[in-house]
Design a protein around this motif. Structure first.
Motif, mmCIF file in Angstrom:
data_model
loop_
_atom_site.group_PDB
_atom_site.id
_atom_site.type_symbol
_atom_site.label_atom_id
_atom_site.label_comp_id
_atom_site.label_asym_id
_atom_site.label_seq_id
_atom_site.Cartn_x
_atom_site.Cartn_y
_atom_site.Cartn_z
ATOM 1 N N ASP A 506 65.851 109.983 30.400
ATOM 2 C CA ASP A 506 66.774 110.180 29.281
ATOM 3 C C ASP A 506 67.592 108.949 28.912
ATOM 4 N N GLU A 507 67.336 107.826 29.535
ATOM 5 C CA GLU A 507 68.074 106.609 29.180
ATOM 6 C C GLU A 507 67.100 105.464 28.954
ATOM 7 N N SER A 508 67.550 104.494 28.153
ATOM 8 C CA SER A 508 66.713 103.311 27.935
ATOM 9 C C SER A 508 67.615 102.103 27.724
ATOM 10 N N TRP A 509 67.090 100.945 28.054
ATOM 11 C CA TRP A 509 67.897 99.741 27.919
ATOM 12 C C TRP A 509 66.989 98.545 27.653
ATOM 13 N N GLY A 510 67.470 97.639 26.783
ATOM 14 C CA GLY A 510 66.702 96.441 26.466
ATOM 15 C C GLY A 510 67.076 95.308 27.416
ATOM 16 N N THR A 511 66.146 94.412 27.651
ATOM 17 C CA THR A 511 66.401 93.245 28.502
ATOM 18 C C THR A 511 66.994 92.127 27.649
ATOM 19 N N THR A 512 67.336 91.016 28.304
ATOM 20 C CA THR A 512 67.803 89.872 27.511
ATOM 21 C C THR A 512 66.671 89.368 26.607
ATOM 22 N N SER A 513 65.420 89.520 27.046
ATOM 23 C CA SER A 513 64.297 89.137 26.175
ATOM 24 C C SER A 513 64.246 90.042 24.937
ATOM 25 N N TYR A 514 64.649 91.302 25.113
ATOM 26 C CA TYR A 514 64.744 92.200 23.954
ATOM 27 C C TYR A 514 65.730 91.616 22.940
ATOM 28 N N GLN A 515 66.865 91.107 23.451
ATOM 29 C CA GLN A 515 67.867 90.544 22.536
ATOM 30 C C GLN A 515 67.311 89.303 21.831
ATOM 31 N N VAL A 516 66.529 88.518 22.555
ATOM 32 C CA VAL A 516 65.927 87.335 21.927
ATOM 33 C C VAL A 516 64.963 87.759 20.816
ATOM 34 N N GLN A 517 64.098 88.734 21.138
ATOM 35 C CA GLN A 517 63.136 89.195 20.117
ATOM 36 C C GLN A 517 63.873 89.763 18.913
ATOM 37 N N LYS A 518 64.937 90.494 19.186
ATOM 38 C CA LYS A 518 65.704 91.107 18.100
ATOM 39 C C LYS A 518 66.325 90.031 17.203
ATOM 40 N N LEU A 519 66.844 89.014 17.863
ATOM 41 C CA LEU A 519 67.457 87.908 17.113
ATOM 42 C C LEU A 519 66.432 87.265 16.174
ATOM 43 N N PHE A 520 65.259 86.988 16.697
ATOM 44 C CA PHE A 520 64.233 86.331 15.878
ATOM 45 C C PHE A 520 63.692 87.291 14.808
#
Ligand code: AHR
Length: 641
Positions: A506-520
């Motif tokens: 029931d929970e999910s979380w993005g990694t720092t790589s997720y934040q990088v992909q999101k930024l790009f």
């Protein structure tokens, strides 16, 4: 710092769909992940051939309440629900004097996750030989049997398969729920496709996707969705046959197995060692791509199994069928509702075509000549009927080497549209290879970077990926599409790491790589412009805070470079002024011996030719570095943040 750009200078045009996602059912990413179904092994098709630990009753426990008794077995016989959905649950009921007997499902991870007030659709296919019908009780409860939702009762009537449905409302939040389906009376009750589906799915789609996970992917704003694999498309063999189930098992991922009513879809062994239900199938992939505004990008098997298996089919009829299946797939996506396969799409709820423009043949192919012979067959059949479709070829599993070179030669000679490249490497590799595509032929095939990741889920891996992606972007005239991989990982079922998004029931979380992909992905430009980065020189001693820089102007060795901070990573570069140097990284966390070990392990090569930073000592988050200049180094940069 100064960044100098010339907005008038011509740079590469960046494709709108430059950055996307690669969804593969690895790490239990589909069943028990993105696919919102809460019941595990809902169709009793888990077989030992999928995984030796499986039985038809995996995740199910037979039990009785109020004195109920009976037996529960899984059966594959002529009474089956459908030719492709062969095994069902047979309950022999012995409750002449009352009581209930049936089965309890444990769900995924810690259990069935429900939220107070939310509604859940229950459904089951059933038939009974009890003349007066068989009462059915459906409950969601915790491990102790305490109710978590409103109960449901139904009466199954008749000895032909019918679907029974109902809605349960959760009374409490829980991630340790169980679903029990029990029956009263005597006789034989057959059950199949026992399903509990949240009404709250992504965009409210029926047979839809888990909301939090799909929303995290949607928040990336992906330009494309590559699916369904990966090695998954080849599975274990091309046409395996399991005599015990009288059904092909472990066969390649074939899109026709995954469409139509869910109770008529096949299940299959997943390449990654478990059962895949195909509840999340091609229709759902196309729908999801449309829902997140992304271009769908399917991968079909080339009948030369890559991913280390190295077998090519000699079966011409099989190859022909797969080529025809690929043409049918394009019709399923793009054909009018009046066409055969476009008609199926319309009946499944999407009369309007999906805009399929790209299709990839094969994945990580190890047999260049055999693969390419098949690729040409696929390509000419596709281009003859659909000349505008971009047909993507392959470059094997590695970023370099004989297979890679051979495939690139073949691809170039045949004027292929686009070539899929994959690599998983150290952060040092990514930092050193920012210029990989500067030398690619501007007139050759375009690059689809279908899978890449720096091999860990740490902060500096993400920095290395971000650094590398500036190189992709600078070469956006050659690199038209790129995706991090893999996308999802169920924390209790990990076959591969690193991954972009992690989850439990029931929970999910993005990694720092997720934040990088999101930024790009959230900031895709129209075109690149030439730029130059210059930075001030600061003394090496007493570096504190976010970033410090030093040159080797006055010394060949610096002792006791102090770096202090509260969190983050440390980067070394030899050529920080150009932003183009070789980088190495350590992360100031945990035991320093380990940190030093990781540093040595992943980045020795990069470091040895540039800057040797030894004797890293630290207390909490204070670092002391000793750096020695090696040949070719211009300076070093220490970043802490
Ligand atoms: O992304 C995980 C796997 O890595 C893919 O299935 C395969 O293509 C690659 O080897």
């Amino acid at each position: 710092y100064t960044i100098t750009v010339d907005p008038r200078a011509a740079g590469a045009d960046i494709s709108d769909s430059m950055y996307g996602v690669f969804f593969e059912d690895i790490n239990f990413a589909a069943d028990g992940g993105l696919y919102a179904e809460l019941v595990r092994n809902r169709s009793f098709e888990f077989l030992p051939i999928d995984n030796q630990s499986y039985t038809g009753l995996t995740a199910w426990t037979p039990n009785g309440v109020d004195g109920g008794a009976g037996t529960a077995t899984t059966v594959d016989d002529a009474a089956r629900l459908h030719e492709r959905n062969r095994t069902y649950l047979n309950l022999a009921l012995s409750n002449p004097d009352g009581g209930w007997y049936g089965v309890t499902n444990a769900g995924w991870n810690t259990g069935v996750a429900v939220q107070a007030g939310d509604r859940y659709d229950f459904s089951v296919w059933a038939r009974t030989d009890a003349a007066a019908g068989t009462p059915l009780s459906v409950t969601v409860h915790d491990a102790q049997g305490d109710p978590l939702a409103t109960p449901l009762t139904r009466v199954v009537r008749g000895d032909t398969w019918s679907r029974y449905t109902g809605t349960l409302t959760a009374r409490r939040d829980s991630d340790v729920g169980r679903l029990s389906v029990r029956a009263a009376g005597t006789g034989t009750l057959r059950l199949d496709m026992v399903s509990l589906f949240p009404q709250k799915t992504f965009k409210g789609r029926a047979n839809g996707l888990r909301k939090d996970l799909a929303e995290k992917i949607a928040a990336l704003k992906p330009g494309f969705v590559r699916f369904p694999g990966g090695c998954l498309v080849n599975t274990n063999s091309m046409y395996g046959y399991d005599a015990s189930s009288n059904w092909e098992r472990s066969r390649s991922y074939q899109w026709k197995d995954t469409v139509g009513p869910v109770e008529q879809r096949a299940t299959n062994r997943n390449f990654w060692g478990y059962n895949q239900s195909y509840g999340l199938g091609y229709f759902e992939y196309f729908q999801f791509s449309e829902d997140v505004g992304a271009m769908p990008l399917p991968v079909v098997p080339a009948l030369v199994t890559g991913c280390g298996q190295n077998r090519a089919t000699a079966d011409e009829a099989l190859l022909q069928r797969h080529i025809q299946d690929t043409l049918d797939l394009i019709e399923f996506a793009n054909g009018p509702a009046s066409s055969t396969w476009g008609g199926l799409r319309a009946r499944m709820g999407h009369p309007k075509p999906y805009a399929l423009t790209h299709i990839a043949i094969g994945n990580e192919e190890n047999l260049p000549n055999e693969f390419f012979a098949n690729f040409l067959r696929f390509r000419s059949a596709i281009k003859a009927r659909y000349p505008d479709i971009t047909v993507i070829s392959n470059s094997g599993p590695d970023d370099t080497g004989a297979t890679f070179d051979r495939l690139w030669t073949l691809n170039r000679e045949a004027g292929v549209d686009m070539v899929d490249e994959h690599y998983y490497n150290t952060p040092g590799w990514f930092l050193q290879n920012n210029h990989r595509y500067d030398s690619y032929d501007r007139n050759g095939p375009k690059v689809f970077l279908g899978e890449f990741a720096s091999q860990d889920n740490k902060f500096f891996n993400s920095l290395a990926e971000a650094h590398y992606m500036t190189g992709l972007e600078r070469n956006a005239d050659v690199v038209r599409l790129a995706a991090y991989a893999p996308l999802l990982a169920n924390i209790d079922h990990v076959q591969w790491r690193p991954d972009l998004i992690w989850f439990d029931s029931d929970e999910s979380w993005g990694t720092t790589s997720y934040q990088v992909q999101k930024l790009f992905m959230n900031n895709v430009g129209d075109r690149t412009v030439p730029s130059r980065f210059t930075a001030p020189v600061v003394p090496p001693r007493g570096i504190t805070g976010a970033v410090g820089l030093s040159t080797w102007a006055t010394a060949a060795r610096y002792d006791d470079v102090k770096v202090t901070g509260t969190d983050g990573g440390v980067l070394f570069s030899d050529d920080f002024a150009n932003g183009a140097g070789q980088w190495s990284a350590v992360e100031p966390r945990g035991a320093w011996s380990v940190v030093d070990g990781q540093y040595q392990q992943s980045d020795t090569a990069a470091l040895d030719t540039l800057v040797r930073a030894g004797n890293i000592t630290a207390t909490d988050y204070d670092l002391t570095l000793k750096a020695t200049k090696l040949d070719g180094a211009e300076g070093f940069l220490v970043a802490f943040g």
